[in-house]
Design a protein around this motif. Sequence first.
Motif, PDB file in Angstrom:
ATOM      1  N   GLY A  61     -63.710  11.835  81.128  1.00  0.00           N
ATOM      2  CA  GLY A  61     -62.488  12.349  81.923  1.00  0.00           C
ATOM      3  C   GLY A  61     -61.450  11.535  81.891  1.00  0.00           C
ATOM      4  N   GLU A  62     -61.413  10.262  81.171  1.00  0.00           N
ATOM      5  CA  GLU A  62     -60.364   9.305  81.308  1.00  0.00           C
ATOM      6  C   GLU A  62     -59.188   9.888  80.197  1.00  0.00           C
ATOM      7  N   PRO A  63     -57.718  10.080  81.000  1.00  0.00           N
ATOM      8  CA  PRO A  63     -56.732  10.642  80.302  1.00  0.00           C
ATOM      9  C   PRO A  63     -56.298   9.904  79.199  1.00  0.00           C
ATOM     10  N   PRO A  64     -55.830  10.301  77.977  1.00  0.00           N
ATOM     11  CA  PRO A  64     -55.195   9.276  76.977  1.00  0.00           C
ATOM     12  C   PRO A  64     -53.984   8.455  77.601  1.00  0.00           C
ATOM     13  N   ARG A  65     -53.627   7.354  77.080  1.00  0.00           N
ATOM     14  CA  ARG A  65     -52.744   6.590  77.170  1.00  0.00           C
ATOM     15  C   ARG A  65     -51.706   7.199  76.194  1.00  0.00           C
ATOM     16  N   ILE A  66     -50.419   7.667  76.728  1.00  0.00           N
ATOM     17  CA  ILE A  66     -49.132   8.070  75.976  1.00  0.00           C
ATOM     18  C   ILE A  66     -47.834   7.019  76.076  1.00  0.00           C
ATOM     19  N   GLU A  67     -47.761   6.313  74.917  1.00  0.00           N
ATOM     20  CA  GLU A  67     -46.581   5.316  74.858  1.00  0.00           C
ATOM     21  C   GLU A  67     -45.245   6.297  74.539  1.00  0.00           C
ATOM     22  N   LEU A  68     -44.369   5.946  75.457  1.00  0.00           N
ATOM     23  CA  LEU A  68     -43.304   6.709  75.411  1.00  0.00           C
ATOM     24  C   LEU A  68     -42.019   6.055  74.635  1.00  0.00           C
ATOM     25  N   ALA A  69     -41.283   6.550  73.790  1.00  0.00           N
ATOM     26  CA  ALA A  69     -39.977   6.134  73.321  1.00  0.00           C
ATOM     27  C   ALA A  69     -38.648   6.970  73.976  1.00  0.00           C
ATOM     28  N   THR A  70     -37.591   5.883  73.795  1.00  0.00           N
ATOM     29  CA  THR A  70     -36.526   6.548  74.397  1.00  0.00           C
ATOM     30  C   THR A  70     -35.728   7.616  73.424  1.00  0.00           C
ATOM     31  N   ASN A  71     -35.392   8.684  73.990  1.00  0.00           N
ATOM     32  CA  ASN A  71     -34.604   9.673  73.173  1.00  0.00           C
ATOM     33  C   ASN A  71     -33.104   9.483  73.026  1.00  0.00           C
ATOM     34  N   PRO A  72     -32.505   9.903  71.710  1.00  0.00           N
ATOM     35  CA  PRO A  72     -30.987   9.698  71.670  1.00  0.00           C
ATOM     36  C   PRO A  72     -30.282  10.382  72.860  1.00  0.00           C
ATOM     37  N   ASP A  73     -29.143   9.538  73.237  1.00  0.00           N
ATOM     38  CA  ASP A  73     -28.401   9.919  74.096  1.00  0.00           C
ATOM     39  C   ASP A  73     -27.130  10.894  73.344  1.00  0.00           C
ATOM     40  N   ILE A  74     -27.383  12.269  73.831  1.00  0.00           N
ATOM     41  CA  ILE A  74     -26.584  12.990  73.088  1.00  0.00           C
ATOM     42  C   ILE A  74     -24.943  12.769  73.916  1.00  0.00           C
ATOM     43  N   LEU A  75     -25.071  12.884  75.231  1.00  0.00           N
ATOM     44  CA  LEU A  75     -23.662  12.848  75.854  1.00  0.00           C
ATOM     45  C   LEU A  75     -22.937  11.338  75.216  1.00  0.00           C
ATOM     46  N   ALA A  76     -23.667  10.381  75.329  1.00  0.00           N
ATOM     47  CA  ALA A  76     -22.910   9.074  74.939  1.00  0.00           C
ATOM     48  C   ALA A  76     -22.453   9.099  73.452  1.00  0.00           C
ATOM     49  N   THR A  77     -23.302   9.618  72.518  1.00  0.00           N
ATOM     50  CA  THR A  77     -22.711   9.920  71.152  1.00  0.00           C
ATOM     51  C   THR A  77     -21.876  10.693  71.065  1.00  0.00           C
ATOM     52  N   LEU A  78     -21.530  11.776  71.527  1.00  0.00           N
ATOM     53  CA  LEU A  78     -20.477  12.588  71.402  1.00  0.00           C
ATOM     54  C   LEU A  78     -19.192  11.936  72.140  1.00  0.00           C
ATOM     55  N   SER A  79     -19.459  11.262  73.033  1.00  0.00           N
ATOM     56  CA  SER A  79     -18.327  10.310  73.934  1.00  0.00           C
ATOM     57  C   SER A  79     -17.854   9.344  73.204  1.00  0.00           C
ATOM     58  N   ALA A  80     -18.510   8.690  72.448  1.00  0.00           N
ATOM     59  CA  ALA A  80     -18.226   7.485  71.726  1.00  0.00           C
ATOM     60  C   ALA A  80     -16.774   7.572  71.077  1.00  0.00           C
ATOM     61  N   PRO A  81     -15.975   6.434  71.064  1.00  0.00           N
ATOM     62  CA  PRO A  81     -14.713   6.664  70.268  1.00  0.00           C
ATOM     63  C   PRO A  81     -15.138   6.667  68.987  1.00  0.00           C
ATOM     64  N   GLY A  82     -14.162   7.540  68.269  1.00  0.00           N
ATOM     65  CA  GLY A  82     -14.049   7.829  66.906  1.00  0.00           C
ATOM     66  C   GLY A  82     -13.483   8.936  66.386  1.00  0.00           C
ATOM     67  N   PRO A  83     -13.228   9.270  65.219  1.00  0.00           N
ATOM     68  CA  PRO A  83     -12.586  10.264  64.683  1.00  0.00           C
ATOM     69  C   PRO A  83     -13.228  11.752  64.980  1.00  0.00           C
ATOM     70  N   GLN A  84     -14.521  11.744  65.223  1.00  0.00           N
ATOM     71  CA  GLN A  84     -15.302  12.848  65.500  1.00  0.00           C
ATOM     72  C   GLN A  84     -15.243  13.201  67.028  1.00  0.00           C
ATOM     73  N   ARG A  85     -14.803  12.276  67.722  1.00  0.00           N
ATOM     74  CA  ARG A  85     -14.868  12.585  69.252  1.00  0.00           C
ATOM     75  C   ARG A  85     -14.107  13.839  69.691  1.00  0.00           C
ATOM     76  N   PRO A  86     -14.577  14.846  70.177  1.00  0.00           N
ATOM     77  CA  PRO A  86     -13.846  15.956  70.778  1.00  0.00           C
ATOM     78  C   PRO A  86     -12.867  15.417  71.801  1.00  0.00           C
ATOM     79  N   ARG A  87     -11.842  16.129  72.009  1.00  0.00           N
ATOM     80  CA  ARG A  87     -10.693  15.646  72.822  1.00  0.00           C
ATOM     81  C   ARG A  87     -10.967  15.832  74.046  1.00  0.00           C
TER      82      ARG A  87
END
Length: 402
Positions: free
Chosen positions: A293-319
């Motif tokens: 009954g020992e549970p498996p070990r699940i290694e986690l990875a960090t998801n992309p940061d959607i808010l930070a990505t959209l907020s980053a300065p650049g030509p595609q940044r929303p106003r």
Amino acid sequence: MSASKRVLLIIAGGIAAYKSLDLIRRGRERGFSFRVILTKGGAQFVTPLAVSSLAGDRVYSDLFSLTDEAEMGHIRLVREADLIVVAPATADLIAKMALGLADDLASTALLANDKPVLIAPSMNAVMWASPAVQANVATLRGRGVHVIGPGAGDLACGEVGDGRLADPLEILAAMLRLAAPGPLAGMNALVTSGPTYEAIDPVRFIGNRSSGKQGHAIAAALAAAGASTTLVSGPTAEPDPAGCKVIHIESASEMLAAAQGALPADIAICAAAVADWRPAQLANQKMKKREGGEPPRIELATNPDILATLSAPGPQRPRLVIGFAAETERVAEFAQAKRRKKQCDWILANDVSPATGTFGGAENEVHFITASGAESWPRLTKRALATRLVDRIAQHFGKSVA
């Protein structure tokens, strides 16, 4: 109005159908043009000749007219309209709309519709109060259908109570509000909503308790204000809001790709509760229980940061980029730090502790965070909060708000 607005008026069966004739007359005086679908029941109360005489156009009633349906007439009627009005809206037609039935011209046109819809219910008071009718009306409201009335008073059946068709002038006022260009007309908006599901194996996933109610309400309010709105939604039971382009996703990576694909946008609102982590490895088969009954070990990875990505300065940044901060303690403090870190313009911070009932509930209470400080908003329904936020957005862009 600066230009005539084309209305597809659906007259259903009910004694109040005679009031639709006055609605047509008064509407034409104010610049509306009408095409009318008269249901079989509606024709028992008003004649096609009377309706066509006032509307200045022929009356449509037969789903299987060879001439009309050779040109897909039910589609054409909807596509050539700016607004759909159902007056009177009977319990039967309301039920058909809620269930997506299409067994006559009126219900088929409503199902093929992508325009704003206004219904004016009219029926017996007991019928109006029935759980079935109330549930169907709630379903339609959730899909963005606008409802006016019914009013209270003497009914044609001899009883007194709620069920009277709204006065034609009241219906007309609602039509004028819907026909007027919204304050955000000509602008593009992007909204993310709901949870994300991060797969562990083909059966299991990591998720959260977000219902998507707030994000969906914001998307509906933006669309109602005239913005061309794209909603990127994680798995949720909420119906797709009317007037929005909806993209359904599951994972954070899919949500980011869909959001970036919806750019450029003037406004981006990240209301989704995106999972911070995902399993680093996806099991191809269902993971089995281990011996002992020992549970498996699940290694986690960090998801992309959607808010930070959209907020980053650049030509595609929303106003204007707006984020949400779901916290369980020191709500305003943590949200202000998040706003600076993510480089977004505004943050709406809410307390999602279990006792608040925010996740899955109908109400929300937020702190409105900007670079100049924090403003506490009162507890509101999620729809009312969405409207207040959209009003603030319109004011930000110098648009007048009715």
